[in-house]
Structure formats: C-alpha cells, structure tokens
Motif scaffolding. Structure first.
Motif, PDB file in Angstrom:
ATOM      1  N   ALA A  67      -3.335  -1.003  -0.357  1.00 32.05           N
ATOM      2  CA  ALA A  67      -2.509   0.181  -0.619  1.00 32.05           C
ATOM      3  C   ALA A  67      -2.255   0.955   0.669  1.00 32.05           C
ATOM      4  O   ALA A  67      -1.159   1.459   0.897  1.00 32.05           O
ATOM      5  CB  ALA A  67      -3.186   1.077  -1.646  1.00 32.05           C
ATOM      6  N   ALA A  70       0.198  -0.788   2.685  1.00 34.73           N
ATOM      7  CA  ALA A  70       1.530  -0.559   2.117  1.00 34.73           C
ATOM      8  C   ALA A  70       2.081   0.793   2.555  1.00 34.73           C
ATOM      9  O   ALA A  70       3.260   0.909   2.899  1.00 34.73           O
ATOM     10  CB  ALA A  70       1.467  -0.633   0.590  1.00 34.73           C
ATOM     11  N   TYR A  74       5.598   0.989   4.493  1.00 32.43           N
ATOM     12  CA  TYR A  74       6.763   1.713   3.976  1.00 32.43           C
ATOM     13  C   TYR A  74       7.099   2.921   4.834  1.00 32.43           C
ATOM     14  O   TYR A  74       8.263   3.307   4.925  1.00 32.43           O
ATOM     15  CB  TYR A  74       6.557   2.094   2.501  1.00 32.43           C
ATOM     16  CG  TYR A  74       7.088   1.019   1.580  1.00 32.43           C
ATOM     17  CD1 TYR A  74       6.309  -0.070   1.244  1.00 32.43           C
ATOM     18  CD2 TYR A  74       8.396   1.065   1.095  1.00 32.43           C
ATOM     19  CE1 TYR A  74       6.791  -1.075   0.435  1.00 32.43           C
ATOM     20  CE2 TYR A  74       8.894   0.059   0.283  1.00 32.43           C
ATOM     21  CZ  TYR A  74       8.091  -1.014  -0.045  1.00 32.43           C
ATOM     22  OH  TYR A  74       8.590  -2.014  -0.836  1.00 32.43           O
ATOM     23  N   GLU A 129      -3.068  -0.952  -7.376  1.00 36.00           N
ATOM     24  CA  GLU A 129      -2.032  -1.344  -8.321  1.00 36.00           C
ATOM     25  C   GLU A 129      -1.044  -0.202  -8.558  1.00 36.00           C
ATOM     26  O   GLU A 129       0.161  -0.409  -8.663  1.00 36.00           O
ATOM     27  CB  GLU A 129      -2.668  -1.779  -9.649  1.00 36.00           C
ATOM     28  CG  GLU A 129      -3.247  -3.174  -9.595  1.00 36.00           C
ATOM     29  CD  GLU A 129      -2.177  -4.223  -9.318  1.00 36.00           C
ATOM     30  OE1 GLU A 129      -1.338  -4.469 -10.193  1.00 36.00           O
ATOM     31  OE2 GLU A 129      -2.165  -4.787  -8.207  1.00 36.00           O
ATOM     32  N   ARG A 132       1.395  -0.045  -5.764  1.00 36.87           N
ATOM     33  CA  ARG A 132       2.361  -1.136  -5.830  1.00 36.87           C
ATOM     34  C   ARG A 132       3.404  -0.885  -6.924  1.00 36.87           C
ATOM     35  O   ARG A 132       4.606  -1.096  -6.724  1.00 36.87           O
ATOM     36  CB  ARG A 132       1.645  -2.459  -6.109  1.00 36.87           C
ATOM     37  CG  ARG A 132       2.532  -3.684  -5.941  1.00 36.87           C
ATOM     38  CD  ARG A 132       1.768  -4.947  -6.283  1.00 36.87           C
ATOM     39  NE  ARG A 132       1.249  -4.913  -7.654  1.00 36.87           N
ATOM     40  CZ  ARG A 132       1.968  -5.238  -8.719  1.00 36.87           C
ATOM     41  NH1 ARG A 132       3.209  -5.630  -8.589  1.00 36.87           N
ATOM     42  NH2 ARG A 132       1.439  -5.172  -9.925  1.00 36.87           N
ATOM     43  N   LEU A 135       5.873   1.624  -5.722  1.00 32.69           N
ATOM     44  CA  LEU A 135       6.809   1.037  -4.758  1.00 32.69           C
ATOM     45  C   LEU A 135       7.890   0.242  -5.486  1.00 32.69           C
ATOM     46  O   LEU A 135       9.063   0.259  -5.120  1.00 32.69           O
ATOM     47  CB  LEU A 135       6.068   0.117  -3.788  1.00 32.69           C
ATOM     48  CG  LEU A 135       5.104   0.789  -2.819  1.00 32.69           C
ATOM     49  CD1 LEU A 135       4.410  -0.253  -1.963  1.00 32.69           C
ATOM     50  CD2 LEU A 135       5.833   1.791  -1.947  1.00 32.69           C
ATOM     51  N   ASN A 136       7.459  -0.423  -6.554  1.00 33.96           N
ATOM     52  CA  ASN A 136       8.367  -1.263  -7.307  1.00 33.96           C
ATOM     53  C   ASN A 136       9.398  -0.461  -8.082  1.00 33.96           C
ATOM     54  O   ASN A 136      10.499  -0.925  -8.335  1.00 33.96           O
ATOM     55  CB  ASN A 136       7.551  -2.105  -8.302  1.00 33.96           C
ATOM     56  CG  ASN A 136       7.931  -3.555  -8.232  1.00 33.96           C
ATOM     57  OD1 ASN A 136       9.061  -3.887  -7.875  1.00 33.96           O
ATOM     58  ND2 ASN A 136       6.997  -4.410  -8.563  1.00 33.96           N
ATOM     59  N   PRO A 256       7.556  -4.771  -2.390  1.00 34.89           N
ATOM     60  CA  PRO A 256       6.257  -4.533  -3.031  1.00 34.89           C
ATOM     61  C   PRO A 256       5.425  -5.806  -3.179  1.00 34.89           C
ATOM     62  O   PRO A 256       4.205  -5.752  -3.242  1.00 34.89           O
ATOM     63  CB  PRO A 256       6.638  -3.967  -4.404  1.00 34.89           C
ATOM     64  CG  PRO A 256       8.002  -3.420  -4.235  1.00 34.89           C
ATOM     65  CD  PRO A 256       8.666  -4.276  -3.210  1.00 34.89           C
ATOM     66  N   GLU A 257       6.113  -6.940  -3.224  1.00 40.29           N
ATOM     67  CA  GLU A 257       5.431  -8.219  -3.415  1.00 40.29           C
ATOM     68  C   GLU A 257       4.330  -8.469  -2.383  1.00 40.29           C
ATOM     69  O   GLU A 257       3.336  -9.130  -2.665  1.00 40.29           O
ATOM     70  CB  GLU A 257       6.461  -9.334  -3.295  1.00 40.29           C
ATOM     71  CG  GLU A 257       6.364 -10.409  -4.326  1.00 40.29           C
ATOM     72  CD  GLU A 257       7.531 -11.368  -4.131  1.00 40.29           C
ATOM     73  OE1 GLU A 257       7.296 -12.420  -3.535  1.00 40.29           O
ATOM     74  OE2 GLU A 257       8.658 -11.044  -4.548  1.00 40.29           O
ATOM     75  N   SER A 258       4.538  -7.929  -1.155  1.00 42.06           N
ATOM     76  CA  SER A 258       3.556  -8.177  -0.095  1.00 42.06           C
ATOM     77  C   SER A 258       2.267  -7.399  -0.294  1.00 42.06           C
ATOM     78  O   SER A 258       1.332  -7.561   0.476  1.00 42.06           O
ATOM     79  CB  SER A 258       4.145  -7.792   1.256  1.00 42.06           C
ATOM     80  OG  SER A 258       5.357  -8.452   1.455  1.00 42.06           O
ATOM     81  N   PHE A 259       2.231  -6.502  -1.286  1.00 39.27           N
ATOM     82  CA  PHE A 259       1.077  -5.609  -1.387  1.00 39.27           C
ATOM     83  C   PHE A 259       0.374  -5.740  -2.725  1.00 39.27           C
ATOM     84  O   PHE A 259      -0.062  -4.773  -3.313  1.00 39.27           O
ATOM     85  CB  PHE A 259       1.525  -4.168  -1.138  1.00 39.27           C
ATOM     86  CG  PHE A 259       2.336  -4.043   0.116  1.00 39.27           C
ATOM     87  CD1 PHE A 259       1.717  -4.139   1.353  1.00 39.27           C
ATOM     88  CD2 PHE A 259       3.708  -3.890   0.075  1.00 39.27           C
ATOM     89  CE1 PHE A 259       2.453  -4.069   2.520  1.00 39.27           C
ATOM     90  CE2 PHE A 259       4.454  -3.818   1.234  1.00 39.27           C
ATOM     91  CZ  PHE A 259       3.826  -3.902   2.470  1.00 39.27           C
ATOM     92  N   SER A 260       0.284  -6.969  -3.220  1.00 34.84           N
ATOM     93  CA  SER A 260      -0.358  -7.169  -4.515  1.00 34.84           C
ATOM     94  C   SER A 260      -1.871  -7.239  -4.334  1.00 34.84           C
ATOM     95  O   SER A 260      -2.382  -7.355  -3.233  1.00 34.84           O
ATOM     96  CB  SER A 260       0.162  -8.447  -5.149  1.00 34.84           C
ATOM     97  OG  SER A 260      -0.113  -9.516  -4.283  1.00 34.84           O
TER      98      SER A 260
END
Lengths: 353, 307, 257
Positions: A67, A70, A74, A129, A132, A135-136, A256-260
C-alpha cells in the motif's frame, strides 16, 4: 569461508563494485529485457530492506506493505504526467511521495499497533486491500486515479536535462534507459543498506529488537514501545513510498493491478526466505525471488519442448507452480532462511538438538 | 424498507458460507497458531471437484440431485485428503521453526494449489451444474431462492455437527486441551499429531461443503476464487476472535450481513460518491474498527499480559 | 528507629486491585525509605507480584496510588515508571533472548540516552560519543555483576544464575533510584543465593534503594532493613525483621493457621 569479512576488505569492496558496474552490460547481451529484470531485482532489494526494518528489526508482521509503495507510485504518477497536466521535478515529488507514504503508515499504525502479531498482520493486509480498491474506483465521480486503466505517459526520472529514459552516450558508451535506472537504483539500494546497517547497531535499532524479543520487558526498562513501533512502521512506509515513485517513473505506467496482496506477500517472502533481519540474506531473497520467476518464464517452455517434444503444461502456471514449491522447500530445509545471521543459525542448531 | 430485509437475507446466505470457511481457519489457528493461507484454495478445489464429478455423472444420465450429492461427497473426501496431506507434508516438519516460516510455507502451498488447479481445470470460468429448480419464495417483501434456504440450513447443520464433535467427543476434548496448552495436553496422553491432523481434516471438510455451496450459489467457479473468499473468511474469523469456534460462526454471518447492507446503502450514505463496487472494503474497514476497540476480536479471550 | 527518619522514596497509598471477584490487593499502604533494602514477603498468592505490577505500571490499580520521590506516579505506563527511576526484574526472567548479554545491558541505557534515527544514520559526533558511553557503561555493569566473560553470548544461552545477574545488570543500566527484584533467589542453590545476597548488599551500598520480593524468608530477614508482610492481599505488618519474625499474625499466615 566468511563472506562478511571478504566484503569488508578493500579487495572485496573493489570486486563487488566492479561486478555491480559490469552487471547491466553483461545482462544487456541477453537483451534489454534482462536489464529491466535486473532493475526490478534491485528495486525489490530496496523494498525488502525497507520492510526488513518493520518485520526483521521491530518484529511487526506487515502484510500490507505494498500500500505504501502504491501511495508513492501514484503520487509520482499524478504529479508528473499528462493526467493532471502536472510535471513536477523529482526533488519535489519523491519527498512528497515518501512523506505521504509515511503519513499513511502513521495513520494505519497509530490505532493498530497495540494489536498482537497475527492480528496486526490481518489489519495491515486489509489496509492494503482498501488502498487497492480505492485506486481501482477513484475514477468517479471525480477522476483521480483513472480507475483500472491506470495512468500512462508518466514522466521518467530526470535531473535537469539528463533523462533516464532513452539511450545516452556516456564516455563513449551507449547507455540504455534501463541501464541508467540500474545505476540509480543501485545507488538507492546502497543507501538503504547503509541505513539498515547503521540502524541495526544503534540505540533505536536495539530498542526495536528488544520490542521484538519481549515487549513487556522492553517497557519495563523504559522503552516507549508505541512510539518506537510507529517509528519503524513510518520508516518502512517511507522507503516503500520512494520505491513506488521510482517504479512509476521507470515503467511510465501504473495501474492498481501492480499493488495486489500477492505483491505484499512476495516482499515478505523475500525477507523471510532470505533470512529475516540479516541484510545480505534479505538482498539474496529479493534478487532470487525476482529473477527466479523470470528465469522460469524463459526456461520452462523450451525445457518442456526439449524433454517431451511438446508443451505439456501452460508455461505460465508451471512457472508459478515451481515458484510456490521453491518457497515451500526452502522453508522446509532452511527454516531460518537461505542466509540467516550467524546468531540465528546458531540458535536454530541449538533448538534442533 | 424491503431492500433492507432483502440485503439481510443475502447477507445471511453469504455469511453462512464465510462462517463455514472461517471455521477451518480458526480451528487450525486455535490449535497451532498458524494462519493456513492455503485454506481458501482447499475450498476452491472442493468447488472444482464437485463440478467435475457431478458434471460427469449428469452426463452419464444420473438424476441431477443424486449427482450433486455424489459430487459433494467426492469434494469432501478429496479436501479431507488434501488437508491431511498439507499438514503432514508442509506444516508438520516446521513445528519448531521460527514463527514466520510456516506462514511463508502456507503462501507457497497456496500458490502451488492455485496453479495445479489451473493446470487441471484450465484458466476459464466453469459453470456449476444447477442441481435445483429455480424456485423463488417471498416473505415480507424479501425474495429468496431454494438454494439460499439450503445453504443456510446445510451450514447450520454442519456447524451444529462440529460443535457436537468438539464438545461431546473424546477427540473434541483432546482438541480443546491442545488449544489450551499443547505441552500439558501431550503429558496427559493426548496425541498432538493426531489432534492437529484432525483439525486440518475437519476444517477442510467444512471448507469443501462451503465450496460446493459457493458453486451452487453463484453457479460459476474459477481457479482463483479461493483467494478472496479465504481472505474474507479469515477476516471473519479474526472479527469473531480467532481460535474461537462460536466467534468464527458469528463473525462470518456478521461479515456477510455487513457487506450486504453496506453494498446496498453505500451509495445513499455517501451521496452517490461511493458505489457498490466498494463492497469489498467493508470487511476490512469493519475489521480495523472492531480491532481498535476489541483487540482480540468480538468474542476472543483477552490475551492478558503476564509478568 | 532513629529520630530523624529519612523521607520516603516510594509511598503506596491504599492501593487496591481486584480481578473479577478476587481482591488481589486490599488498600495496601506502605512506604520505602531512601537507601534501604525493603522486603515484601507473604505466602503464595498473597498479592506481592500484583503489587509490583501496579507499581511498575503493568496493571492499573482500581484504587489508591503511588507517589515516588515526592510526586505521583502515573498509573498506567511502565516505560514512564522506568524513566522516573523504578527498574525491575521479573519472577520468570524476561531477557531479550536473541540479543547478546552486552546488548541486553546496552538497551537498558535507552531511557537515559537520546540518539534518534537521524543520529544513527548520519553517525554524527554526538551519537558516536553517546554510543561509546553506552557500550562502556554496559561493559562496566557486566563486570559489576561478574558476568563480563559472557558479554558476547546470546542471553538465552546463559546459565540460570547468570541470567538472573544479567537481568539485574540490565535494570541497573536505567540508573534506577529504586530497584525492584521479583524473587531473585528463586531456583538458586545455597552458594548462588549467598552470591546474590552479596550482590544486592553491594548495590545498596552503592546508593540504590531496593525493594525485594522473596520467598526465601532467611534471605529476606538477613538482608532487609525493614519487611512488609502481605496476606490475602492485605498488609499484615511493616517493621524491622526482628519484630516481624516474632509477630503472631505472620507466623499464622505462613503456617496457614
């Protein structure tokens, strides 16, 4: 055979430096893709050493580390891309990204750090989560993050007119973009290694280790455990923020996919698999876990062809399968990690008796 | 007002599934302090095994209901074996390892199982055979289907059986004793290895039942479905107080209802700023808030600091 | 007792603590004077350790309070108790097992030193000087408790007696005005107990007031200036050993009559 002594001698340092300088040029013989993989390996070294402060030194199990990465990514993406039309310079964005990540660490940490280990793990996981998911979805009603599409055309790192993207002639050598990032990342990684080493043997580092060992006893000798845990958390988060910024610039694209969650888990696995709290071990873990899946990506398909003459299994899943098995097997046969600190090794041998 | 009742019904159904999965986490954690991250994958494998077995039997001309039951039996057996194997092969050698070691192993096993499942069942969504006619009931403005009723009933029965096992049998007593203090329990003649294996096997059986019901409810399955479900269920277990059976059940149902209500009302609450795709954050927000005030979960025992 | 009494270092005023229905401490009032060795004894479960934990901020008392060196002691922060000058050891030794003996003592200096993260990273002169002072003080303390040759061993690998000594050294590293020892002689043989007696006596001679919780009545009576007896959470008597030893209530408490 003692690596530690070798690396501290002048000859050792010179050899290591020569290796580090030569590496991106050697890798380039296999194509720039390998240099990029190398870049990521170093980026993960940086991230893993940041997390090592939190998990290895202070003993706080953080499953939401990504997180903070992320937040940094961002921050860079929004302040240096056509998305908002902003193109701020690195010396402004990187500190802002680190600062925001640090703030996020304090906001998450202050109410939750009194929780016991595993509870803290699930709370940090949940926090990761939440970040993420935001972000999504923060593309409506105001488009802040551009949702799942992510942000593109992010500015590369540049110092004045010196750009890190594209090829530059330096001293007669053609140095590619990934190679330039490599040297930037190595510099940052060396910095974080030094910070880790110095903290480890400092008043603050000892207090963290004391908290990790026995919180009640640590309090009894006057350690303000709450503040110190928060400090560890915030420091780890700041490193995550810096790494995120560089990631953003290097990729030119974030989503957001990069930060799962799996990314958080990966970084934790690097720390534990390498040898928690032991800096060379953590570096080894990060490099191995970045490079191994890539080697498998390129190796698994051809290997199947050579062995069986046809593709038996989807190379992508086979590669992850081998990766998962590697995690299990290393933990089975080297429970303290591949390269644990000498003390930890001794400790395990003793309990094993 | 009927949306309220409707969301309660939906939440109860989803919550029953969470509760069943949460029990698997909480039993293992209660006895050996391990977060078995691979449990979600066990649930997923339960769903996919049911699809294969029931689908094959239906094709062979067996009545749908019988095929469904057979599929479920197969899933339970496969998952029990899987749970047993997980413990025996992956976790048992690590009993005395540093605290984070088994956690990484669990993550590794989770990756392994997911990718094995992808190799066996492919990366596409699979449809779950519909076992039941699409009946629709209505009560006080809330609609519910036969499958929803069955899910709640089966969950309740399964959980009842588990409570009987834990509080009325010798094995259950051994499990409770081990959870209290493994060293003392083993001095009293409890076979710790057997108890731990039992916790894995029983937890996996519950997971398989949950897996079948998830499949039947959403009529769709995928090799990655176990991950988020496991995460939510684990959250539910922590919410209720991890290690506590009743806590896992109530935590699961509570989480299901909170999520359903949250998804139903978040738009209104935030003036349309946040939509129902924020559903997934409720679980975690509630978890963080609850743990801030009750650090051991809603029903967890206080972990006293002993000097 | 002499006419000019030294002023009390620690005063407990009507301290009460209960766990559910069990009254672990019933309005216990006592005072420890500067420079004395004060013994706190009582049968198992009498409330000695509870009293200790209330004083050092591990438990929050349900009633009453403490004053230390003339000012009230904040009830719920053990790190602040240490900062004020109260150090303690634990009945079931709590060392930092995976740190060396020397590091255990060094971390004890935490509360009396101040280098922060930036100091550690930049290694400025002040930080380096402080670090050297911490190390020297820790080495001196290991000498003081006579385990200097174990300095680089992990604390968990020390013998039981050495662990007790290390815990005392770690507590002394916080420069306490009051050193509280929770059953330091538990599990020790006669020789070790005698060595411990000498150590405690030496610490007092060097100017630290000592509160001693102990089961070993002989050790307490031989070492302490004054002794308090707890029974069922209540204070039975507080006086010099000679008087306490002859007190009928104390004898009854111990014989369970």
């Amino acid at each position: 055979m003692n690596f530690g002594h070798f690396f501290r001698s002048t000859v050792g340092i010179a050899t290591l430096a020569a290796l580090l300088v030569a590496l991106p040029f050697v890798a380039a013989m296999g194509g720039q893709a390998w240099v990029r993989i190398l870049d990521f390996a170093i980026l993960y070294v940086f991230l893993a050493l940041g997390l090592n402060i939190v998990v290895g030194l202070a003993g706080l199990l953080d499953l939401g580390y990504i997180a903070f990465y992320a937040v940094g990514a961002y921050t860079w993406a929004l302040l240096a891309s056509p998305h908002f039309g902003l193109h701020w310079p690195i010396w402004a964005i990187l500190p802002i990204g680190a600062g925001l990540a640090c703030l996020a660490g304090v906001v998450l940490g202050s109410p939750t750090l009194k929780l016991r280990g595993d509870y803290l793990a699930i709370v940090t996981l949940g926090f990761g989560e939440i970040v993420r998911i935001f972000l999504n979805n923060l593309n409506a009603p105001f488009n802040i993050t551009n949702g799942p599409q992510g942000i593109t055309l992010i500015d590369p790192v540049s110092f004045g007119a010196f750009q890190f993207s594209g090829t530059t002639q330096i001293l007669g050598f053609a140095v590619s973009g990934p190679q330039k990032y490599y040297f930037l990342l190595v510099a940052l990684a060396i910095l974080v290694v030094i910070i880790n080493l110095r903290l480890q043997n400092s008043r603050i580092g000892r207090a963290w280790q004391a908290i990790r060992e026995d919180e009640i006893a640590a309090k009894a000798i006057g350690i303000n455990t709450r503040n110190l845990k928060l400090l560890a958390f915030a420091m780890g988060a700041s490193f995550g923020g810096v790494a995120g910024g560089i990631f953003s610039a290097m990729q030119g694209f974030v989503s957001p996919e990069s930060f799962s969650l799996i990314e958080s888990i990966m970084i934790l696995a690097m720390v534990v698999l390498g040898g928690m709290g032991h800096i060379p071990g953590v570096i080894l873990g990060a490099v191995l876990l970045t490079v191994l899946p890539e080697v498998l990506r390129y190796g698994v398909g051809p290997l199947q062809m050579a062995l069986f003459g046809k593709m038996l299994a989807d190379p992508e899943s086979l590669r992850m399968l081998v990766f998962g098995l590697a995690l299990v097997l290393v933990m089975r046969f080297k429970p303290a990690g591949l390269w644990p600190s000498p003390e930890r090794q001794r400790e395990l041998q003793e309990t094993g008796k | 007002m009927d949306i309220f009742l409707q969301q309660i019904v939906n939440g109860l159904v989803q919550g029953s599934i969470y509760a069943l999965v949460a029990l698997g986490y909480t039993m293992v954690y209660g006895i050996m302090g391990l977060i078995n991250f691979a449990h979600g994958e066990v649930v997923m494998i339960g769903t996919l095994v049911t699809i294969t077995v029931a689908g094959t039997l239906i094709k062979a001309g067996m009545p749908v209901a019988v095929a469904g039951l057979a599929g479920m039996m197969a899933a339970v057996l496969v998952c029990m074996a899987l749970g047993w194997a997980l413990e025996r092969v992956a976790y048992r050698p690590l009993r005395n390892a540093p605290r984070l070691t088994p956690l990484i192993t669990a993550i590794g096993m989770s990756i392994v199982l997911q990718n094995l499942a992808m190799m066996v069942w492919g990366r596409n969504y699979l449809t779950f055979p519909s076992f039941l006619p699409n009946m629709d009931f209505e009560l006080a403005g809330a609609h519910f289907t036969a499958i929803q009723v069955i899910i709640v009933l089966v969950s309740a029965a399964t959980m009842g059986a588990l409570l009987l096992l834990v509080y009325r049998t010798k094995l259950g007593m051994a499990m409770r004793a081990t959870a209290q203090n493994p060293a003392v329990a083993s001095l009293m003649g409890v076979n710790i290895n057997r108890v731990i294996a039992a916790a894995f096997v029983i937890g996996s059986a519950l997971g398989a039942v949950a897996g079948v019901m998830v499949g039947a409810y959403y009529e769709i399955a995928h090799y990655q479905m176990g991950f988020m479900l496991g995460l939510k269920a684990f959250t539910a277990a922590v919410l209720g107080g991890i290690g506590n059976l009743a806590g896992a059940m109530l935590g699961g149902i509570l989480l299901g209802i909170i999520e359903a209500l949250g998804a139903g009302y978040i738009g209104d609450l935030t003036g349309g700023f946040l939509g129902s795709h924020y559903q997934d954050i409720f679980a975690f927000v509630v978890l963080i808030v609850v743990l801030m005030f009750k650090p051991s979960g809603l029903f967890g025992e206080k972990s006293g600091d002993r000097a | 007792m002499s006419a000019n009494l030294p002023k009390p270092l620690l005063e407990a005023k009507a301290v009460a603590k209960h766990f559910g229905g069990v009254k672990a401490l019933r309005d216990v009032s006592l005072s420890i004077r500067h420079g004395e060795i004060y013994g706190l004894i009582g049968p198992n479960g009498a409330g000695k350790t509870t009293f200790f934990n209330c004083m050092t901020g591990l438990y929050i008392p349900d009633g009453g309070g403490f004053s230390f060196d003339g000012t009230p002691l904040v009830a719920n922060a053990s790190d602040q108790a240490a900062a004020r000058g109260i150090a303690r050891t634990f009945q079931n030794i709590r060392l930092f097992g995976n740190m060396t003996a020397l590091e255990n003592v060094m971390v004890g200096r935490h509360v009396r030193t101040k280098a922060g993260v930036l100091g550690a990273i930049f290694q400025n002169a002040a930080t380096r000087a402080e670090e050297a002072a911490i190390r020297q003080k820790a080495i001196d303390l290991l000498h003081y408790v006579r385990i200097e040759e174990r300095a680089d061993d992990l604390a968990r690998n020390l013998s039981y007696g050495d662990q007790r000594r290390l815990e005392i050294a770690r507590a002394l590293a916080t420069d306490p005005k009051l050193l509280c020892l929770d059953e330091p002689a538990a599990g020790m043989n006669a020789t070790e107990t005698e060595q411990l007696r000498e150590l405690i006596d030496g610490i007092r001679r060097d100017g630290t007031t000592i509160l001693l919780i102990e089961h070993d009545v002989k050790l307490v009576m031989g070492l302490c200036d004054r002794v308090a007896v707890l029974d069922y959470g209540a204070l039975v008597i507080e006086d010099v050993p000679a008087v306490v030893q002859k007190d009928q209530r104390v004898i009854e408490a111990y014989l369970g009559a």
